[in-house]
Design an enzyme around this catalytic site. Sequence first.
Site, PDB file in Angstrom:
ATOM      1  N   LYS A  39       0.838  -1.200   0.000  1.00 39.24           N
ATOM      2  CA  LYS A  39       0.000   0.000   0.000  1.00 39.24           C
ATOM      3  C   LYS A  39       0.875   1.253   0.000  1.00 39.24           C
ATOM      4  O   LYS A  39       2.092   1.183   0.202  1.00 39.24           O
ATOM      5  CB  LYS A  39      -0.894  -0.003   1.236  1.00 39.24           C
ATOM      6  CG  LYS A  39      -0.124   0.085   2.551  1.00 39.24           C
ATOM      7  CD  LYS A  39      -1.040   0.080   3.749  1.00 39.24           C
ATOM      8  CE  LYS A  39      -0.229   0.222   5.041  1.00 39.24           C
ATOM      9  NZ  LYS A  39      -1.081   0.288   6.251  1.00 39.24           N
ATOM     10  N   ARG A 135     -10.804   0.215  15.144  1.00 37.48           N
ATOM     11  CA  ARG A 135     -10.669   1.040  13.945  1.00 37.48           C
ATOM     12  C   ARG A 135     -11.633   0.481  12.911  1.00 37.48           C
ATOM     13  O   ARG A 135     -12.811   0.780  12.964  1.00 37.48           O
ATOM     14  CB  ARG A 135      -9.198   1.006  13.472  1.00 37.48           C
ATOM     15  CG  ARG A 135      -8.840   2.068  12.463  1.00 37.48           C
ATOM     16  CD  ARG A 135      -7.343   2.091  12.170  1.00 37.48           C
ATOM     17  NE  ARG A 135      -6.849   0.841  11.576  1.00 37.48           N
ATOM     18  CZ  ARG A 135      -5.595   0.660  11.179  1.00 37.48           C
ATOM     19  NH1 ARG A 135      -4.705   1.632  11.328  1.00 37.48           N
ATOM     20  NH2 ARG A 135      -5.221  -0.490  10.643  1.00 37.48           N
ATOM     21  N   HIS A 167      -6.292  -6.940  13.026  1.00 35.18           N
ATOM     22  CA  HIS A 167      -5.049  -6.173  13.097  1.00 35.18           C
ATOM     23  C   HIS A 167      -4.703  -5.917  14.555  1.00 35.18           C
ATOM     24  O   HIS A 167      -5.545  -5.469  15.328  1.00 35.18           O
ATOM     25  CB  HIS A 167      -5.214  -4.839  12.361  1.00 35.18           C
ATOM     26  CG  HIS A 167      -3.914  -4.160  12.037  1.00 35.18           C
ATOM     27  ND1 HIS A 167      -3.097  -4.583  11.010  1.00 35.18           N
ATOM     28  CD2 HIS A 167      -3.282  -3.104  12.590  1.00 35.18           C
ATOM     29  CE1 HIS A 167      -2.022  -3.805  10.951  1.00 35.18           C
ATOM     30  NE2 HIS A 167      -2.113  -2.904  11.919  1.00 35.18           N
ATOM     31  N   ARG A 223       1.067 -10.904   7.277  1.00 29.32           N
ATOM     32  CA  ARG A 223       0.773  -9.723   6.464  1.00 29.32           C
ATOM     33  C   ARG A 223       1.779  -8.604   6.773  1.00 29.32           C
ATOM     34  O   ARG A 223       1.405  -7.530   7.263  1.00 29.32           O
ATOM     35  CB  ARG A 223      -0.661  -9.290   6.784  1.00 29.32           C
ATOM     36  CG  ARG A 223      -1.382  -8.493   5.738  1.00 29.32           C
ATOM     37  CD  ARG A 223      -2.834  -8.247   6.145  1.00 29.32           C
ATOM     38  NE  ARG A 223      -2.950  -7.529   7.393  1.00 29.32           N
ATOM     39  CZ  ARG A 223      -3.584  -7.982   8.484  1.00 29.32           C
ATOM     40  NH1 ARG A 223      -4.157  -9.181   8.466  1.00 29.32           N
ATOM     41  NH2 ARG A 223      -3.657  -7.258   9.576  1.00 29.32           N
ATOM     42  N   TYR A 265      17.642  31.069   7.138  1.00 27.34           N
ATOM     43  CA  TYR A 265      16.632  31.960   7.702  1.00 27.34           C
ATOM     44  C   TYR A 265      16.789  32.090   9.219  1.00 27.34           C
ATOM     45  O   TYR A 265      17.041  31.109   9.915  1.00 27.34           O
ATOM     46  CB  TYR A 265      15.231  31.425   7.391  1.00 27.34           C
ATOM     47  CG  TYR A 265      14.859  31.525   5.934  1.00 27.34           C
ATOM     48  CD1 TYR A 265      14.654  32.751   5.326  1.00 27.34           C
ATOM     49  CD2 TYR A 265      14.719  30.370   5.167  1.00 27.34           C
ATOM     50  CE1 TYR A 265      14.306  32.835   3.982  1.00 27.34           C
ATOM     51  CE2 TYR A 265      14.369  30.443   3.819  1.00 27.34           C
ATOM     52  CZ  TYR A 265      14.171  31.689   3.235  1.00 27.34           C
ATOM     53  OH  TYR A 265      13.837  31.767   1.903  1.00 27.34           O
ATOM     54  N   CYS A 312      15.221  24.762   4.565  1.00 26.84           N
ATOM     55  CA  CYS A 312      14.425  25.633   3.694  1.00 26.84           C
ATOM     56  C   CYS A 312      13.476  24.802   2.831  1.00 26.84           C
ATOM     57  O   CYS A 312      13.471  23.574   2.885  1.00 26.84           O
ATOM     58  CB  CYS A 312      15.348  26.461   2.808  1.00 26.84           C
ATOM     59  SG  CYS A 312      16.604  27.368   3.716  1.00 26.84           S
ATOM     60  N   ASP A 314      13.531  24.241  -0.361  1.00 24.37           N
ATOM     61  CA  ASP A 314      14.159  23.483  -1.434  1.00 24.37           C
ATOM     62  C   ASP A 314      15.536  22.941  -1.096  1.00 24.37           C
ATOM     63  O   ASP A 314      16.136  22.253  -1.919  1.00 24.37           O
ATOM     64  CB  ASP A 314      14.321  24.373  -2.680  1.00 24.37           C
ATOM     65  CG  ASP A 314      13.071  25.151  -2.999  1.00 24.37           C
ATOM     66  OD1 ASP A 314      12.066  24.512  -3.339  1.00 24.37           O
ATOM     67  OD2 ASP A 314      13.086  26.389  -2.881  1.00 24.37           O
TER      68      ASP A 314
END
Length: 532
Positions: A39, A135, A167, A223, A265, A312, A314
């Site tokens: 997933k 859940r 689960h 699983r 910064y 930052c 980027d």
Amino acid sequence: MSLPATVQLAATVDLSAIRHNVRRIREISNAPQVMAVVKADGYNHGMVEVARAALSAGADQLGVTTLEEALTLREAGVEAPILAWLWTPDQDVAAALAADIDLGVATLDHLEAVVAAAQGGRPRITVKVDTGMSRQGLNYASGQWSQTLPAIVAAQESVTVTGLFTHFASADAIGDPSIDMQAERFRSAITEAREAGLEVPVNHASNSAATLTRPDLAFDLVRPGIAIYGLEPIPGLDHGLRPAMTLSARVVSVKDLPSGEAVSYGRSWSADEDTHVAVVPFGYADGMSRALSGRCSVSIGRRRYDQVGRVCMDQFVVEVDEHVHPGDEAVIFGNGLDGGPTADELAETLGTINYEIVTMPHNRVHRNYVDTFPPHGIRTLMTADDTRAFGAELGASLSAGDLVILDGPLGAGKTTLTQGIAAGMKVRGRVTSPTFTIAREHRPLDPTAPGACPLVHVDLYRLLDGVDSNPDALLDALESVDLDTDLEFCAVVAEWGGGLAEQLSDSHLLVSLDRSAEDDSRTVTWRRVRLA
């Protein structure tokens, strides 16, 4: 691990690590079946590529959350059973049923939606029982499970109930009493289902943590998710898994920084002496958490360098020394074998889990696949199909100029192994013993594919007489076979090549096979040999 020349920022995924982890999971759990959970785009490793690697290593089924994920796998040509368990009853499930997708059923509404869409077919469903996670699923403690059971039994006229699944909420907390409590509720649900007339042949509960630490709870299938990708679900444990992802970037620039000058910064970090700083092009827009500002390091040339100043959008900055240059590869996290940072290390710094770390990279992060082969090892292959699968793993790692020498007694499986190598290299033609032809060439199915090269399959047994250790004599003998391709542009697999084929290259992979006298199993050992 090197980045492709044109790539600035990449998550490199080692598919051989995926296969290794699947095999380790099988060994540890001793489960009848393994469902590889792929997933969330294979935990950000690439769903289709991971699925193929996991299946080639022995996974029996695949698990995803959404219908869209399941359909993507089918469209990619994956034929293995696929279970999708997170969907809403108002979704159109017709396409999923037509694609032979198993559906997880968590409520009566889900059940009715599948029955309504069956249209004369018999869709496969797996019923989710909530045993304590609170859940998804039919809650066992409240009686919802037992109240819905009659409707599930009645639905057998329209659907096939493959089994039940649940689960664990706290499997990563070894010894937590809720684990056994949930397991007992699940056993009771299976018993009640069978007493009511459901066969439920394949039932499963174990995520990665339970798979690795509670083999007694394997039921009919395990699983695993994060363990497939080589990360431990419980920090501090070591089950011999291999992390598959390395996140790295090319250093964009390096500059001198005088003492007292600040970085990034807010000027939150200043140099306390003359130093150097480098820019790494990975920012919070790409998945680098801003909360890591000043709290992490990268590995460049097997040396650790601290990140300084604020992260930052980027990029971020690291303090470096004279050994770092523009274009060098900075490892943000990887397998840690070279002393570099790991996903576990970053997770601990952020107070989160390694799952989140590997799913963080996005946006401009290029995904790059490699298929390395361990330089040495030993493995037991139980069947001829296992031998071919091992060969395919080896073949996928070969490139032009590689030499593989196969050793072992007559009937050990050398040709069977070469059949797998041919499959891994994606070459043409049926591989058979070259005993009566000495050598056979197999050309790539797609000559334009990256790394594609021919396979030359050689049986040197008939060349042993009359050919001494002189490499020129051996090459002359091979040339007499009238091969169309220069050997340096091929991958060569030589049967019976020990003591002779070594002359063809300054390094080779020596693979020895020994077949059991009691059954069809083989023991294969291999090691990389470099000539002085």
